[in-house]
Design a protein around this motif. Structure first.
Motif: not given
Length: 121
Positions: A89-109
């Motif tokens: 079930d871990d099979s997937a495309m894994f993506y790295c992401a970064a969020r510039a402001f506002g903590g970790c909650a919300g959309s990544f930029h």
């Protein structure tokens, strides 16, 4: 602008381990939140884990707690995801992401292109 390049995806048997890497470049700041997401075919993209590089504080989805570990090497500006006891079930495309402001909650930029993880039974 921030560039993220993932690597380390592979095909492994259930119970095996992998370590994913994400090399960050450009205007990346330690104050950013960085995270890993995954998306399996036909499914929504799912948040896996996040970390604040400045403090090392990390967060995990319940489905991966105890098996996956997020970390960051601030000197190399590289994000990692250590994955142990992998399941099909871990099979997937894994993506790295970064969020510039506002903590970790919300959309990544910023997003990488992804690295494929396949776990066979």
């Amino acid at each position: 602008q921030v560039q993220l390049v993932e690597s380390g995806g592979d095909s492994v048997q259930a119970g095996g381990s992998l370590r994913l890497s994400c090399a960050a470049s450009g205007n990346i700041q330690r104050s950013y939140c960085m995270g890993w997401f995954r998306q399996a075919p036909g499914q929504e993209r799912e948040w896996v884990a996040s970390i604040y590089p400045a403090s090392g504080t990390s967060y995990y989805a319940d489905s991966v707690k105890g098996r996956l570990t997020i970390s960051v090497d601030n000197a190399k500006i590289t994000l990692y995801l250590q994955m142990n006891n992998l399941k099909p079930d871990d099979s997937a495309m894994f993506y790295c992401a970064a969020r510039a402001f506002g903590g970790c909650a919300g959309s990544f930029h910023y997003w990488g292109q992804g690295t494929q993880v396949t776990v066979t039974s």
